[in-house]
Every structure is written in structure tokens, then in C-alpha cells.
Design a protein around this motif. Structure first.
Motif, PDB file in Angstrom:
ATOM      1  N   ILE A 207       0.990   4.096  -3.355  1.00  0.00           N
ATOM      2  CA  ILE A 207       0.297   4.890  -3.370  1.00  0.00           C
ATOM      3  C   ILE A 207       1.070   6.438  -2.638  1.00  0.00           C
ATOM      4  O   ILE A 207       1.292   7.315  -3.986  1.00  0.00           O
TER       5      ILE A 207
ATOM      6  N   LEU B 249      -5.227   5.715   4.186  1.00  0.00           N
ATOM      7  CA  LEU B 249      -4.188   4.699   3.684  1.00  0.00           C
ATOM      8  C   LEU B 249      -3.698   4.768   4.932  1.00  0.00           C
ATOM      9  O   LEU B 249      -3.628   3.840   6.259  1.00  0.00           O
TER      10      LEU B 249
ATOM     11  N   GLU C 205      -2.782   1.565   7.655  1.00  0.00           N
ATOM     12  CA  GLU C 205      -1.696   1.410   8.352  1.00  0.00           C
ATOM     13  C   GLU C 205      -2.042   1.730   9.940  1.00  0.00           C
ATOM     14  O   GLU C 205      -1.471   1.079  10.450  1.00  0.00           O
TER      15      GLU C 205
ATOM     16  N   MET D 241       1.373  -1.437   0.144  1.00  0.00           N
ATOM     17  CA  MET D 241       0.213   0.144   0.058  1.00  0.00           C
ATOM     18  C   MET D 241       0.914   1.756  -0.221  1.00  0.00           C
ATOM     19  O   MET D 241       0.751   1.948  -0.894  1.00  0.00           O
TER      20      MET D 241
END
Length: 141
Positions: free
Chosen positions: A22, A52, A56, A18
Motif C-alpha cells: 500500500i 490499513l 495495523e 501490507m
């Protein structure tokens, strides 16, 4: 490797993917797309990075529980600690400064570029290294 540490490895590589996708692919490319102004790019970026960072944070919580219950080796723990600490610094110290600037730009002001962006990218690189090392060490057993 037990099942819980296998979950830690999966989370590490999912989180890593990710961040790479991103932060290092989507974020720079969106500003090169035709018709994407600075204001549109910042608006999209804020939403994408908020999402995100939420995922996370969930991944970091899962990893913390696993670290506290499974007690993996010191190198694995340190590698995860690097990633989690980098995320914490981003969320608590860097993102608020980036939000200030993007708020000003979105309000139509001519805000100067912020050096906070460079700190954010550096912390992203630290997360990548920490997650990659932790994942590899977990797989190596």
C-alpha cells in the motif's frame, strides 16, 4: 519455535506485505493513473490508509499480547517495538497533520504541501525494517 511465536512471525510478514504494497506501491501509483485528480487520489488514499491503519493496529495488539506472554529475545522485542512505536507516532502525531491538509484540498483550498508526508514515509520505512528484522529473527529461531 512454538505456535504462538509462529503466529508472531506470520503477523510480522503479513503486516510487512501490507505496508509495502500500500505505502510503497499503491499510494504513489494511484496519482499516475489517467483521470485521477489530486482530490480523487486524496479521497481514495484516506480510505485506504484508514483501513490499513486499522488492520495495523490489530496486528500491533496481537504482537503486544504475544510479547507480553512469550517473552521472545530482546532483539525480537526491540524490532517489534520499532514497528509499533512508528505506527503510534503516525497515528497520533503525523496523520492528524496529513488529514488537515487533505481536508483543505478536498474543500477546494490551495493548501501548501506538507512536510508531514515525509515523516510518514520515514516512519513507514522504520516499520518495514522493524517488521522484517523481527520476522527474520523469529524464523531463525
Amino acid at each position: 519455535m512454538n505456535a504462538t511465536l509462529a503466529v508472531a512471525a506470520a503477523v510480522a510478514f503479513c503486516w510487512l506485505g501490507m505496508v509495502l504494497a500500500i505505502s510503497f506501491i499503491e499510494a504513489p501509483l494511484k496519482f499516475r493513473a489517467p483521470g485521477v485528480t489530486l482530490q480523487i487520489g486524496l479521497g481514495i488514499g484516506r480510505k485506504v490508509f484508514r483501513a490499513l491503519n486499522s488492520v495495523e493496529s490489530l496486528f500491533a495488539a496481537v504482537i503486544l499480547v504475544i510479547l507480553l506472554t512469550q517473552h521472545p529475545s530482546t532483539p525480537i522485542t526491540v524490532a517489534f517495538a520499532v514497528a509499533i512505536l512508528a505506527l503510534a507516532i503516525q497515528l497520533l502525531a503525523v496523520r492528524p497533520k496529513l488529514t488537515q491538509r487533505s481536508d483543505a484540498v478536498l474543500a477546494g483550498l490551495d493548501a501548501p504541501r506538507s512536510t508531514a508526508h515525509y515523516y510518514y514515509v520515514g516512519l513507514e520505512a522504520a516499520k518495514v525494517i522493524g517488521l522484517l528484522v523481527a520476522g527474520i529473527l523469529l524464523l531463525a529461531g
